[in-house]
Design a protein around this motif. Structure first.
Motif, PDB file in Angstrom:
ATOM      1  N   GLY B  90       0.942  -1.353  -0.051  1.00 43.02           N
ATOM      2  CA  GLY B  90      -0.131   0.071   0.033  1.00 43.02           C
ATOM      3  C   GLY B  90       0.818   1.209  -0.180  1.00 43.02           C
ATOM      4  N   ARG B  91       1.964   1.245   0.776  1.00 39.92           N
ATOM      5  CA  ARG B  91       2.851   2.424   0.569  1.00 39.92           C
ATOM      6  C   ARG B  91       3.532   2.623  -0.657  1.00 39.92           C
ATOM      7  N   LEU B  92       3.894   1.619  -1.303  1.00 37.25           N
ATOM      8  CA  LEU B  92       4.405   1.729  -2.628  1.00 37.25           C
ATOM      9  C   LEU B  92       3.526   2.565  -3.460  1.00 37.25           C
ATOM     10  N   MET B  93       2.164   2.076  -3.470  1.00 36.34           N
ATOM     11  CA  MET B  93       0.966   2.792  -4.227  1.00 36.34           C
ATOM     12  C   MET B  93       0.805   4.325  -3.959  1.00 36.34           C
ATOM     13  N   GLN B  94       1.116   4.642  -2.763  1.00 36.50           N
ATOM     14  CA  GLN B  94       0.804   6.012  -2.262  1.00 36.50           C
ATOM     15  C   GLN B  94       2.105   6.618  -2.941  1.00 36.50           C
ATOM     16  N   LEU B  95       3.386   6.073  -2.603  1.00 35.16           N
ATOM     17  CA  LEU B  95       4.490   6.775  -3.382  1.00 35.16           C
ATOM     18  C   LEU B  95       4.327   6.898  -4.733  1.00 35.16           C
ATOM     19  N   ALA B  96       3.951   6.116  -5.422  1.00 35.12           N
ATOM     20  CA  ALA B  96       3.776   6.143  -6.973  1.00 35.12           C
ATOM     21  C   ALA B  96       2.699   7.258  -7.089  1.00 35.12           C
ATOM     22  N   GLY B  97       1.669   7.331  -6.480  1.00 31.63           N
ATOM     23  CA  GLY B  97       0.691   8.397  -6.699  1.00 31.63           C
ATOM     24  C   GLY B  97       1.238   9.681  -6.407  1.00 31.63           C
ATOM     25  N   GLU B  98       2.223   9.756  -5.466  1.00 32.29           N
ATOM     26  CA  GLU B  98       2.800  11.115  -5.347  1.00 32.29           C
ATOM     27  C   GLU B  98       3.587  11.679  -6.364  1.00 32.29           C
ATOM     28  N   VAL B  99       4.164  10.662  -7.234  1.00 36.26           N
ATOM     29  CA  VAL B  99       5.154  11.089  -8.349  1.00 36.26           C
ATOM     30  C   VAL B  99       4.162  11.114  -9.615  1.00 36.26           C
ATOM     31  N   PRO B 102      -0.871   6.931 -12.211  1.00 34.74           N
ATOM     32  CA  PRO B 102      -2.313   6.780 -11.977  1.00 34.74           C
ATOM     33  C   PRO B 102      -2.247   5.458 -11.196  1.00 34.74           C
ATOM     34  N   VAL B 103      -2.701   5.415  -9.921  1.00 28.87           N
ATOM     35  CA  VAL B 103      -2.978   4.518  -8.818  1.00 28.87           C
ATOM     36  C   VAL B 103      -4.126   4.842  -8.057  1.00 28.87           C
ATOM     37  N   PRO B 104      -4.741   3.909  -7.510  1.00 23.29           N
ATOM     38  CA  PRO B 104      -5.651   4.134  -6.502  1.00 23.29           C
ATOM     39  C   PRO B 104      -5.384   4.721  -5.363  1.00 23.29           C
ATOM     40  N   ASP B 105      -6.021   5.691  -4.575  1.00 27.33           N
ATOM     41  CA  ASP B 105      -5.530   6.442  -3.424  1.00 27.33           C
ATOM     42  C   ASP B 105      -5.611   5.280  -2.470  1.00 27.33           C
ATOM     43  N   SER B 117      -6.791  -9.866   9.543  1.00 26.97           N
ATOM     44  CA  SER B 117      -5.079  -9.956   9.012  1.00 26.97           C
ATOM     45  C   SER B 117      -4.833  -8.574   8.563  1.00 26.97           C
ATOM     46  N   ALA B 118      -3.592  -8.290   8.351  1.00 27.45           N
ATOM     47  CA  ALA B 118      -3.139  -7.213   7.931  1.00 27.45           C
ATOM     48  C   ALA B 118      -3.677  -6.803   6.511  1.00 27.45           C
ATOM     49  N   GLY B 119      -3.833  -5.377   6.093  1.00 29.84           N
ATOM     50  CA  GLY B 119      -4.169  -5.033   4.878  1.00 29.84           C
ATOM     51  C   GLY B 119      -4.186  -3.616   4.752  1.00 29.84           C
ATOM     52  N   PHE B 120      -4.504  -3.255   3.449  1.00 30.68           N
ATOM     53  CA  PHE B 120      -4.498  -1.887   3.017  1.00 30.68           C
ATOM     54  C   PHE B 120      -5.813  -1.599   2.390  1.00 30.68           C
ATOM     55  N   VAL B 121      -6.452  -0.438   2.472  1.00 30.13           N
ATOM     56  CA  VAL B 121      -7.586  -0.009   1.507  1.00 30.13           C
ATOM     57  C   VAL B 121      -7.219   0.956   0.690  1.00 30.13           C
ATOM     58  N   MET B 122      -7.813   0.754  -0.482  1.00 31.43           N
ATOM     59  CA  MET B 122      -7.818   1.556  -1.630  1.00 31.43           C
ATOM     60  C   MET B 122      -9.043   1.970  -2.162  1.00 31.43           C
ATOM     61  N   GLN B 123      -9.051   3.094  -3.128  1.00 31.34           N
ATOM     62  CA  GLN B 123     -10.018   3.533  -3.685  1.00 31.34           C
ATOM     63  C   GLN B 123     -10.395   2.682  -4.675  1.00 31.34           C
ATOM     64  N   ARG B 124     -11.700   2.353  -4.915  1.00 28.42           N
ATOM     65  CA  ARG B 124     -12.411   1.527  -5.874  1.00 28.42           C
ATOM     66  C   ARG B 124     -12.780   2.450  -7.325  1.00 28.42           C
ATOM     67  N   LEU B 125     -11.833   2.477  -7.874  1.00 23.99           N
ATOM     68  CA  LEU B 125     -12.079   3.201  -9.472  1.00 23.99           C
ATOM     69  C   LEU B 125     -12.725   2.188 -10.517  1.00 23.99           C
ATOM     70  N   LEU B 232      -4.937   4.753 -19.458  1.00 20.86           N
ATOM     71  CA  LEU B 232      -4.420   4.009 -18.210  1.00 20.86           C
ATOM     72  C   LEU B 232      -5.137   4.742 -16.985  1.00 20.86           C
ATOM     73  N   ALA B 233      -5.794   4.044 -16.307  1.00 22.90           N
ATOM     74  CA  ALA B 233      -6.533   4.683 -14.959  1.00 22.90           C
ATOM     75  C   ALA B 233      -5.936   4.454 -13.717  1.00 22.90           C
ATOM     76  N   GLY B 234      -4.933   3.193 -13.812  1.00 19.67           N
ATOM     77  CA  GLY B 234      -4.348   2.798 -12.344  1.00 19.67           C
ATOM     78  C   GLY B 234      -3.450   1.614 -12.478  1.00 19.67           C
ATOM     79  N   VAL B 235      -2.463   1.659 -12.035  1.00 22.07           N
ATOM     80  CA  VAL B 235      -1.486   0.470 -11.993  1.00 22.07           C
ATOM     81  C   VAL B 235      -1.618  -0.297 -10.706  1.00 22.07           C
ATOM     82  N   LEU B 236      -2.048  -1.580 -10.893  1.00 21.84           N
ATOM     83  CA  LEU B 236      -2.389  -2.413  -9.545  1.00 21.84           C
ATOM     84  C   LEU B 236      -1.092  -3.411  -9.160  1.00 21.84           C
ATOM     85  N   ASP B 237      -1.609  -4.145  -8.189  1.00 15.80           N
ATOM     86  CA  ASP B 237      -0.807  -5.277  -7.813  1.00 15.80           C
ATOM     87  C   ASP B 237       0.534  -5.073  -7.763  1.00 15.80           C
TER      88      ASP B 237
END
Lengths: 120, 344
Positions: B90-99, B102-105, B117-125, B232-237
């Protein structure tokens, strides 16, 4: 091998047709997907029964020529892998590559022949 | 799983999410429409909305570890060993978004506790991630010609994230990546001349890999790209993210496995190499030589083949019996065939 008809090829064919004609149309989702996977797996078995022996014989002939030794497929493939890793095949790259390409093409002809045509 | 158990798990998760959305979006915020999406064994994804009082609903996705996560297994699990934890992903997605990628918030994370269990929550685009549909459906006809350039541009941006901003990541330079794949093949005790040739050919040409080290997405391909009608709307996974040579991502997106039959379009079945590389430069990346790209395509074909073999051996060793996994083993020959067309 002691059998009457149906022989093994005919049995596999019958199971594939059953899955394809009677199971696949009546299931959905993950089960439909896995049914298609199973049908494809049986088709691989059928193609192997039809063409596998001839391909094995050709591969064995190429390996003997390439390595200048005798042995069975498993032993010679092991020896070839070892020799490539050791750099011992570097002086025969052209024949080596021709052999590897033919072998890979045969594998695909059994596993997924559509892959060999431009649009799959 | 029994119905009873799955109901308890869903109720536990709903309670955790109710608590967390109230913290993130303000008191009184509740969740709505919690439903499990993927049946994947490795990760769980759930869809839900957050309903902040008096404000618009937030469509969200949770990605979390499975509740019965097993301890890491032996080498035969292959690439699974490289997988990141959900917080790092999830942190990598945040960093990618900052530069500007296109990634979900990613608005918040979940700690592992007795309810989840541990997880992260992202915007459903909105958009489509299924590679085959992206290539075939009319609604993406206007998007397809732009995708290769956009993928190059996005990659250049996340490749340029300074290393001191990245969370701790596995480091896999090319020589170690080759050793790793060779060890995986060795562990199957099935000598493989075709992949052996690939290891040998790549090792002779290591200088083509390039010596830059940066964030590698690790699975950058058609199938992990969210696409809408405009592009391209989002880079996932991002779970295979690691430190290594970034050009790895550009070779991977070009291998034939992700073209779904549209073989004349080298980049993901939708675009041209020249557009990918132009986009890479436009995003601030270097001009990538065709020789380097070629090196990483060969590497990618090898890697795809080894992944296919790994999945088959998951079945063959009895770890997880599955007609799907064992059948994918025969697709290893596709990676082998493709790389043998590319090498000399």
């Amino acid at each position: 091998m002691p059998t009457d008809r149906p022989n093994a090829v005919e049995l596999v064919e019958a199971v594939r047709e059953f899955l394809s004609d009677h199971v696949a149309p009546n299931v959905e989702g993950q089960l439909a997907f896995h049914t298609r996977v199973a049908i494809n797996a049986l088709a691989i078995v059928e193609r192997t029964m039809a063409q596998g022996d001839e391909m094995d014989a050709a591969e064995l002939g190429r390996l003997k020529d390439l390595l200048k030794q005798d042995g069975d497929l498993q032993a010679l493939n092991g020896e070839l892998a070892r020799a490539i890793r050791a750099g011992e095949m570097d002086d025969r790259r052209e024949t080596l590559l021709a052999h590897l390409r033919q072998t890979a093409e045969d594998k695909i002809a059994l596993a997924n022949p559509r892959y060999l045509t431009k649009r799959g | 799983m029994s119905k009873h158990k799955s109901e308890i798990e869903t109720a536990n998760l709903a309670a955790v999410l109710d608590d967390r959305v109230a913290e993130v979006y303000g008191p009184g915020t509740e969740i709505d429409g919690l439903v499990r999406l993927s049946g994947g064994a490795s990760r769980e994804t759930w869809s839900f909305d957050a309903l902040p009082p008096g404000r618009a609903r937030r469509p969200l996705i949770l990605k979390r570890d499975p509740l019965d996560e097993k301890a890491p297994g032996p080498l035969t699990e292959g690439e699974v060993q490289l997988g990141l934890d959900r917080w790092t992903e999830g942190r990598l997605m945040q960093l990618a978004g900052e530069v500007g990628v296109p990634v979900p918030d990613v608005p918040f994370f979940l700690h592992a506790d007795d309810r989840t269990s541990a997880g992260f929550v992202m915007q459903r685009l909105e958009g489509e991630a299924l590679g085959r549909r992206i290539l075939r459906e009319d609604e993406f006809a206007a998007a397809r010609p732009k995708l290769a350039f956009q993928c190059g541009q996005a990659a250049a941006r996340f490749h340029s994230i300074p290393r001191d901003r990245l969370p701790p990541l596995p480091y896999l330079p090319v020589a170690e990546a080759l050793d790793y794949n060779r060890d995986v093949v060795d562990s199957f005790d099935q000598p493989h001349a075709g992949f052996e040739y690939a290891f040998h050919w790549l090792r002779e040409r290591l200088e083509l890999a390039g010596d830059r080290v940066g964030l590698v997405h690790g699975d950058y391909r058609n199938g992990n790209l969210l696409v809408d009608g405009t592009g391209l709307a989002g880079v996932l996974d991002w779970e295979l993210g690691h430190l290594g040579n970034p050009l790895n991502d550009l070779g991977w997106i070009c291998i034939r496995a992700w073209r779904y039959g549209y073989y004349d379009k080298s980049v993901g079945g939708f675009g041209e190499v020249s557009d990918l590389l132009d986009g890479y430069e436009a995003g601030g990346g270097e001009r990538v030589s065709l020789d380097s790209l070629h090196f990483w395509e060969v590497f990618g074909c090898m890697r795809w083949g080894v992944i296919c073999m790994t999945l088959a051996f998951t079945h063959l060793t009895g770890k997880e019996r599955s007609v799907e996994k064992v059948s994918i083993g025969r697709r290893a020959a596709e990676g082998e065939y493709d790389l043998l067309q590319l090498v000399d």
